[in-house]
Design a protein around this motif. Structure first.
Motif, short mmCIF file in Angstrom:
data_model
loop_
_atom_site.label_atom_id
_atom_site.label_comp_id
_atom_site.label_asym_id
_atom_site.label_seq_id
_atom_site.Cartn_x
_atom_site.Cartn_y
_atom_site.Cartn_z
N ILE A 153 14.73 1.67 5.13
CA ILE A 153 13.62 1.60 4.18
C ILE A 153 13.73 0.70 3.27
O ILE A 153 12.89 0.67 2.12
CB ILE A 153 13.58 3.12 3.78
CG1 ILE A 153 14.70 3.55 3.01
CG2 ILE A 153 13.32 4.11 4.82
CD1 ILE A 153 14.85 4.79 2.18
N LYS A 154 14.93 -0.07 3.14
CA LYS A 154 14.92 -1.00 1.81
C LYS A 154 15.86 -1.97 2.21
O LYS A 154 16.43 -2.03 3.14
CB LYS A 154 15.50 -0.26 0.67
CG LYS A 154 16.90 0.26 0.90
CD LYS A 154 17.44 0.88 -0.67
CE LYS A 154 16.70 2.08 -1.08
NZ LYS A 154 17.54 2.70 -2.30
N GLY A 155 16.15 -3.30 1.47
CA GLY A 155 17.11 -4.12 1.67
C GLY A 155 16.42 -5.63 2.22
O GLY A 155 16.93 -6.43 2.15
N GLY A 160 6.64 -1.67 6.52
CA GLY A 160 6.96 -0.33 6.25
C GLY A 160 8.07 0.11 5.37
O GLY A 160 8.42 1.32 5.43
N LYS A 161 8.78 -1.06 4.84
CA LYS A 161 9.84 -0.78 4.02
C LYS A 161 9.17 -0.58 2.47
O LYS A 161 8.24 -1.12 2.14
CB LYS A 161 10.91 -1.83 4.09
CG LYS A 161 11.67 -1.82 5.30
CD LYS A 161 13.02 -2.69 5.32
CE LYS A 161 13.91 -2.50 6.25
NZ LYS A 161 15.12 -3.36 6.24
N LEU A 162 10.01 0.02 1.79
CA LEU A 162 9.75 0.48 0.15
C LEU A 162 9.69 -0.69 -0.56
O LEU A 162 10.23 -1.91 -0.33
CB LEU A 162 10.83 1.17 -0.26
CG LEU A 162 10.81 2.57 0.19
CD1 LEU A 162 12.24 3.08 -0.43
CD2 LEU A 162 9.90 3.57 -0.38
N ALA A 163 8.63 -1.13 -1.05
CA ALA A 163 8.21 -2.28 -1.77
C ALA A 163 8.86 -2.51 -3.10
O ALA A 163 8.51 -2.65 -4.16
CB ALA A 163 6.67 -2.34 -2.04
N GLU A 178 0.85 -1.15 0.01
CA GLU A 178 0.01 0.02 -0.05
C GLU A 178 0.88 1.16 -0.10
O GLU A 178 1.81 1.22 0.74
CB GLU A 178 -0.82 0.10 1.18
CG GLU A 178 -1.83 -1.09 1.27
CD GLU A 178 -2.90 -0.79 2.60
OE1 GLU A 178 -3.95 -0.21 2.36
OE2 GLU A 178 -2.48 -1.33 3.67
N ASN A 179 0.65 2.10 -0.91
CA ASN A 179 1.37 3.17 -0.83
C ASN A 179 2.77 3.11 -0.98
O ASN A 179 3.59 3.79 -0.22
CB ASN A 179 1.03 4.36 0.27
CG ASN A 179 -0.44 4.66 0.33
OD1 ASN A 179 -1.04 5.16 -0.66
ND2 ASN A 179 -1.04 4.65 1.74
N ASN A 180 3.13 2.18 -1.84
CA ASN A 180 4.68 2.06 -1.96
C ASN A 180 5.55 1.17 -1.00
O ASN A 180 6.66 1.01 -1.35
CB ASN A 180 5.36 3.47 -2.36
CG ASN A 180 4.69 4.28 -3.61
OD1 ASN A 180 4.19 3.38 -4.76
ND2 ASN A 180 4.70 5.58 -3.53
N VAL A 181 4.57 0.87 -0.09
CA VAL A 181 5.71 0.17 1.05
C VAL A 181 5.00 -1.26 1.48
O VAL A 181 3.48 -1.43 1.06
CB VAL A 181 5.61 0.99 2.35
CG1 VAL A 181 6.40 2.24 2.11
CG2 VAL A 181 4.42 1.18 2.84
N GLY A 228 8.76 0.15 -5.69
CA GLY A 228 7.40 0.94 -4.77
C GLY A 228 6.29 0.24 -5.04
O GLY A 228 5.25 0.76 -5.32
N GLY A 229 6.26 -1.11 -5.47
CA GLY A 229 5.00 -1.83 -5.55
C GLY A 229 4.57 -1.49 -6.89
O GLY A 229 3.54 -2.56 -7.36
#
Length: 535
Positions: free
Chosen positions: A489-491, A496-499, A24-27, A527-528
Motif C-alpha cells: 500500500i505504500k513505498g 492502487g497505492k496510497l498517494a 482518486e480517493n487517496n490512492v 493521500g493526495g
C-alpha cells in the motif's frame, strides 16, 4: 480526481520513470506518460503542472522517537553544545526565561562528551552549578547514559548504598554516586517521574508534525512509550488525533515493552501488531538489548580498545528468549535495539528459536541499528529473514570514534549496508531522531558518500560500503514499508497505492552525490492531499 502532469516521477516501481499520474480517493489510479494521462483526464477536478520537478514516494522513517523529539524541542536545547560550561549557561538561561515551578524537573537530552572541550562526562557537581533547587536530569545524545544533579539523586534515593541494577550501572567515585547512570540504571530516574498526560502528548505532537512534512516524511515508525512513561495515554492521544483529522502523517507505533508483565498489559488492552488503519496502527514490540558506541555500552564480543569493557548486555539469553516468545505468542512483531556484535548475535539466535517453532510464520522481526556485524551475522540475517533497520546518519557522527573504540578490523565490518544489500537482506532506513536529524536527504547523502555533513573524510569512510542513490531511496521507501508489512500500500508510486509523494528541488538521481544533503522539499502530499508547501 486530480491529475499531476509534466513531472520527473521516480516511481520506485522497477526503475520506472513516469511523467504524470492521477489521484482518486487517496490512492494512485493511473501512472504513466503525459500523453496517456491527458487522454483520460477530461473529468479531472484539478490539473497540477509539476513543471518538470522531481517527484518521489513519501519518505518512511523506519525508527525514531518522535515524542522525544517533540519534548526535546520544547525543553532546553543541549544538542551539539561544545562544553560542559556552555550546557550549564544555556540551562541557567532556560530557567530564567521559563521560571519553572519549584518542584518541576529540568529534563533534556542531547549532550555528547566527544564534542566537549573538557572531553569528559558531566557529573552531578557540574549540574549542581546550574541549580540545587530544581531536580535536573540530562540524557546523553544516545539515550543510554544520563547524569543527575544532587537534588535529583536525593529525590530518587540514589546514594552510596545504591547497588547497580540488573543491566545497568550507577557510577561511583570513592563510593559516592557521581550522578552518571548507564543503561537500566536510568530507570531509577524515569520510574519516579509521572506519566505524561494525554492532552500534553497531543499538544507536543501537533506542534511538531510540520517538521516531518517539511523534509518529505509521510510515514513514521516511532517508539514513544519510553518517553510518555505510560501506554494508555499515548495510545489515546494518537487515536484522538486520528479521529480529529489532526494526524497529517501515517504512524506505526513501536511499543517499548521490556518484560512479560508489560506484554500482558498490552494484550489486556487488545493490542497487537497490525491493529489500526493506514493512518495509525500498532507496530512491533521494541526491546533494548545493549547500549551505544559513544557510551561504550554497546555489547561487544571482544573488549573495546580504549576501555576495559565489553559493554552492557541487558538481558541474559534465557531472559530474552522468554520475552521474545511471549511477544510472538501475543501476536507482536519484534524490533530489538542491538548495536554490538554480541547483542546482534543474541537477538538473531532468539529470533531463530522462534523460527524453529514455526518456520511458516511471517515474522519479519527487526534488528535496529546493526552497527557491528560480520559475515557470519549477515549470513544469519539472510537465513532467518530478519530485517535490518539502520541509520545512515550515524556514519556522519560516529566515524571519528569507531577505530579508537574497536580498532581497524572491526571498523571495516561496521555500518555494512552494502554487504547487507548484496546479500539480499531487507534493509529499512531511519534516523533514530532525535539522536540524529530526521532529514532523509542527509541520510541518503550519508549512505551514498559515507561522509559527514562537512564533506569529510574526502574519500568517504570505507567506501566499499557506499550504496547507490536509488538503493538508498528504496531503503527509505519500499524498505521501510516492508518492515511494517505495508509494501502493498505504500513505498512506490503505482496504481492502487496510497498517494503519498514529495516534490523536491532537484533530480536526486542526477545531481552530484555531495549535493543530495542540500535538496529541499517543495511540497508534501499524504493521500493526495497537500500537507506542506513552500508557496
Amino acid at each position: 480526481m486530480i491529475a499531476f502532469i509534466n513531472g520527473n516521477i521516480i516511481t520506485m516501481n522497477n526503475n520506472k520513470i513516469a511523467q504524470a499520474f492521477i489521484v482518486e480517493n487517496n490512492v494512485f489510479t493511473y501512472v504513466g506518460s503525459n500523453d496517456e494521462i491527458l487522454k483520460i483526464i477530461k473529468d479531472a477536478n484539478e490539473i497540477v503542472d509539476l513543471k518538470g520537478k522531481t517527484v518521489i514516494p513519501g519518505i518512511n522513517d523506519s525508527h525514531m522517537h518522535f515524542l522525544n523529539y517533540a519534548v526535546t524541542k520544547n525543553n532546553v536545547n543541549i544538542y551539539n553544545v561544545d562544553s560542559i560550561e556552555t550546557m550549564i549557561s544555556k540551562t541557567k538561561e532556560y530557567i530564567v526565561e521559563n521560571n519553572p515551578h519549584k518542584n518541576d524537573w529540568i529534563i533534556s537530552r542531547g549532550w555528547n562528551e566527544n564534542l566537549f572541550i573538557e572531553k569528559k562526562l558531566p557529573t552531578r557537581y557540574d549540574l549542581d552549578k546550574i541549580s540545587c533547587e530544581y531536580p535536573i536530569f540530562f540524557s546523553r545524545v544516545c539515550g543510554h547514559i544520563g547524569v543527575a544533579n544532587s537534588k535529583a539523586l536525593e529525590l530518587t534515593g540514589i546514594n552510596s548504598n545504591t547497588p547497580n541494577t540488573e543491566g545497568g550501572i550507577v557510577d561511583k567515585e570513592n563510593g559516592i554516586p557521581t550522578g552518571i547512570l548507564r543503561e537500566n540504571a536510568l530507570n531509577l530516574i524515569f520510574n519516579i517521574l509521572p506519566p505524561m498526560k494525554k492532552d500534553t502528548i497531543k499538544t507536543l505532537l501537533k506542534n511538531s508534525f510540520e517538521d516531518l512534512l517539511k523534509v518529505g516524511i509521510t510515514s513514521i515508525q516511532t517508539e514513544d512509550v519510553t518517553h510518555s512513561r505510560a501506554l494508555e495515554p499515548l495510545i489515546c492521544a494518537y487515536r484522538e488525533l486520528e479521529q480529529e483529522n489532526a494526524l497529517p502523517v501515517r504512524v506505526n507505533l513501536q511499543l517499548a515493552l521490556p518484560d512479560e508483565k508489560s506484554i500482558n498489559e498490552a494484550t489486556y488492552m487488545n493490542l497487537k501488531t497490525g491493529i489500526g488503519n493506514d493512518k495509525f496502527k500498532i507496530g512491533p514490540i521494541k526491546l533494548f538489548l545493549d547500549g551505544s558506541l559513544g557510551g561504550r555500552t554497546a555489547a561487544m564480543k571482544e573488549e573495546y580498545c580504549d576501555v576495559h569493557s565489553n559493554g552492557v548486555l541487558i538481558y541474559s539469553s534465557h531472559q530474552l528468549n522468554k520475552i521474545t516468545l511471549a511477544a510472538y505468542n501475543a501476536g507482536f512483531q519484534i524490533a530489538a535495539h542491538a548495536i554490538g556484535d554480541n547483542a546482534i548475535e543474541q537477538i538473531l539466535n532468539s529470533y531463530e528459536n522462534i523460527y524453529k517453532l514455526n518456520s511458516k510464520s511471517k515474522l519479519r522481526n527487526i534488528v535496529i541499528h546493526c552497527q557491528f556485524t560480520n559475515n557470519k551475522l549477515i549470513k544469519k540475517f539472510k537465513e532467518i529473514g530478519a530485517i535490518a533497520s539502520v541509520q545512515p546518519c550515524f556514519v556522519m557522527s560516529d566515524y571519528t570514534i569507531v577505530k579508537k573504540a574497536v580498532g581497524n578490523a572491526r571498523a571495516k565490518d561496521s555500518y555494512a549496508w552494502n554487504d547487507m544489500l548484496k546479500n539480499d537482506i531487507h534493509v529499512a532506513f531511519s534516523s533514530d531522531a532525535p539522536i540524529e536529524s530526521f532529514n532523509p536527504f542527509e541520510g541518503i547523502y550519508a549512505a551514498v558518500t559515507r561522509k559527514d555533513i562537512t564533506g569529510n573524510p574526502k574519500e568517504g569512510w570505507y567506501k566499499k560500503q557506499c550504496i547507490s542513490v536509488y538503493d538508498a531511496l528504496k531503503c527509505f521507501t519500499l524498505g521501510s514499508a516492508y518492515a511494517s508489512f505495508e509494501e502493498n500500500i505504500k513505498g512506490s508510486i503505482e496504481n492502487g497505492k496510497l498517494a503519498d509523494f514529495v516534490v523536491i528541488s532537484d533530480n536526486i538521481l542526477k545531481i552530484s552525490p555531495d549535493k543530495i544533503k542540500d535538496i529541499t522539499v517543495l511540497a508534501t502530499y499524504v493521500g493526495g492531499e497537500k500537507k506542506f508547501s513552500v508557496s
